[in-house]
Scaffold this motif. Structure first.
Motif, short mmCIF file in Angstrom:
data_model
loop_
_atom_site.label_atom_id
_atom_site.label_comp_id
_atom_site.label_asym_id
_atom_site.label_seq_id
_atom_site.Cartn_x
_atom_site.Cartn_y
_atom_site.Cartn_z
N PRO A 1 0.82 -1.22 0.00
CA PRO A 1 0.00 0.00 0.00
C PRO A 1 0.85 1.27 0.00
O PRO A 1 0.35 2.38 0.01
CB PRO A 1 -0.78 -0.12 1.31
CG PRO A 1 0.13 -0.90 2.21
CD PRO A 1 0.99 -1.78 1.34
N VAL A 2 2.18 1.07 0.06
CA VAL A 2 3.08 2.25 0.12
C VAL A 2 3.31 2.79 -1.28
O VAL A 2 3.53 2.03 -2.23
CB VAL A 2 4.43 1.86 0.76
CG1 VAL A 2 5.38 3.05 0.80
CG2 VAL A 2 4.21 1.30 2.16
N VAL A 3 3.25 4.13 -1.37
CA VAL A 3 3.51 4.74 -2.68
C VAL A 3 4.71 5.69 -2.57
O VAL A 3 5.05 6.14 -1.48
CB VAL A 3 2.29 5.53 -3.21
CG1 VAL A 3 1.15 4.60 -3.54
CG2 VAL A 3 1.86 6.60 -2.20
N ALA A 4 5.36 5.98 -3.65
CA ALA A 4 6.50 6.90 -3.65
C ALA A 4 6.35 7.88 -4.81
O ALA A 4 5.65 7.59 -5.78
CB ALA A 4 7.80 6.12 -3.79
N ILE A 5 7.00 9.02 -4.66
CA ILE A 5 6.96 10.01 -5.73
C ILE A 5 8.27 9.91 -6.50
O ILE A 5 9.35 9.87 -5.89
CB ILE A 5 6.81 11.43 -5.14
CG1 ILE A 5 5.45 11.56 -4.45
CG2 ILE A 5 6.97 12.49 -6.22
CD1 ILE A 5 5.28 12.86 -3.69
N ARG A 6 8.18 9.84 -7.80
CA ARG A 6 9.39 9.88 -8.61
C ARG A 6 9.31 11.09 -9.54
O ARG A 6 8.26 11.37 -10.12
CB ARG A 6 9.54 8.59 -9.41
CG ARG A 6 10.97 8.41 -9.91
CD ARG A 6 11.21 7.08 -10.58
NE ARG A 6 10.33 6.88 -11.70
CZ ARG A 6 9.82 5.70 -12.05
NH1 ARG A 6 10.08 4.64 -11.32
NH2 ARG A 6 9.04 5.57 -13.10
#
Ligand code: ZN
Length: 237
Positions: free
Chosen positions: A6-11
């Motif tokens: 469920p973890v998201v990251a910004i690229r």
């Protein structure tokens, strides 16, 4: 079956240049600054009503050493974005990037000034006129800090050194200057001790002269008495 994270990251991805930024921060400006372009990210302001123009996150918290500017600076709202304002905010944050951990001290002020002096005229005025005491607010003695920053920046700005190298030179000089300032009480103590030693030596000398002067009269009196006695004695020979 493994759960989907469920973890998201910004690229980051490259984005088109906002026209107001493209007009204010040009290749010609980078050439004048002798600076490699520093990436910039535009963000909407957030928080509890505080407004900010930009900030420079610690390098370890960035993807490519980018600085951040408020999106409103390059958006036409009620007022048209001003090139001098965009330049001054961008270069303020770039100065932070080139003097890591300096915060708003004399080293940072000198770096900002080098960039502003090199930028020259924008919107009909020299960019350095936008420099304020805010840039040196972390110094105890802001006046002395600004004086040092001006002297250092005026020396470095006309050189061929890259802006990045100027940052290194400024930080080296700042460390030496701070050490010199920190040793000021010891220097003053040594100066006072030398004055006192000189005064003591002068006093001792004066005393010696006075003593000699006094004894000279005693010797003169003694010699006179001896002469008189000798003269009397000679009469009876
Ligand atoms: Zn700042």
């Amino acid at each position: 079956m493994t759960m989907q994270s469920p973890v998201v990251a910004i690229r980051q991805v490259e984005a088109p240049l906002p026209p107001a930024f493209a007009a204010a921060v040009t290749q010609e400006l980078f050439d004048k600054l002798r600076l490699e372009p520093v990436p910039v990210m535009f963000q909407h302001e957030y928080g509890n009503g505080d407004t900010w123009d930009g900030y420079c996150p610690h390098r370890t918290n960035t993807e490519r050493g980018e600085v951040v500017m408020a999106k409103r600076l390059v958006e036409t709202t009620l007022i048209k974005p001003k090139a001098s304002h965009i330049q001054s905010v961008y270069l303020h944050e770039v100065a932070h990037r080139l003097t890591p951990d300096a915060w708003h001290n004399a080293a940072f002020s000198a770096m900002t000034l080098v960039l502003y002096l090199r930028a020259g005229v924008t919107d009909g005025a020299e960019l350095w006129q936008l420099v304020s005491l805010y840039d040196a607010q972390d110094e105890e003695d802001v006046g002395t800090a600004i004086a040092w920053a001006w002297k250092t920046a005026n020396e470095l700005a006309p050189t061929e050194l890259s802006a990045e190298r100027c940052g290194e030179v400024i930080l080296e000089r700042y460390t030496r200057w701070r050490t010199w300032l920190d040793e000021k009480p010891q220097r003053e103590e040594a100066r006072q001790a030398a004055i006192k030693a000189r005064e003591d030596a002068t006093k001792a000398n004066e005393q010696l002269v006075a003593d000699l002067r006094e004894s000279r009269y005693w010797w003169a009196a003694g010699a006179f008495l001896f002469g008189a006695l000798a003269a009397i004695a000679l009469r009876f020979l």
